[in-house]
Design an enzyme around this catalytic site. Sequence first.
Site: not given
Length: 162
Positions: A9, A88, A96
């Site tokens: 998150c 989230c 990422c």
Amino acid sequence: MTTNVLILCTHNSARSVLSEGMLNHWAAKLGKDVRAHSAGSAPSGRINPFAIEALANAGIDASGYRSKSWDEFVGEGAPEMRVVITVCDSAAAEACPYWPGSPVKVHWGYPDPSNAAEAQKAAAFELTRQAIGYRMLQLLQLPLGTMSNAELQQALVDISRS
């Protein structure tokens, strides 16, 4: 061999921490060799006190938890992740890092309990903890050691729909 799960998150202060706590709690209770970790792309540096309270009310000690960067999980010596879960929407939309081992990735979105009205925050965190705990129990029922990445990916997507 331990199945490592990384829960992301953005700020690593609420939903990802609740997820880490619940998955580790249920894995220990069920005798599963699964280890949850949590992190954020822009960690806040603190855990939301309502998250600590929700975990404590469920009998989970989160005193050693801390808000940490996902960078800790890409370097040398970091545990290899089998699964990466974003909890989230903003973290799901972020680029990422490359995760060693090419883990299965899935998004399990939850509304941010921190956005609840002050008088409703404790209840919002508790409801979020319960919803997360339910999905973590489903994850732990999977035969993780024998599933291919494609099978695991589909099972995790199916869980996201429940």
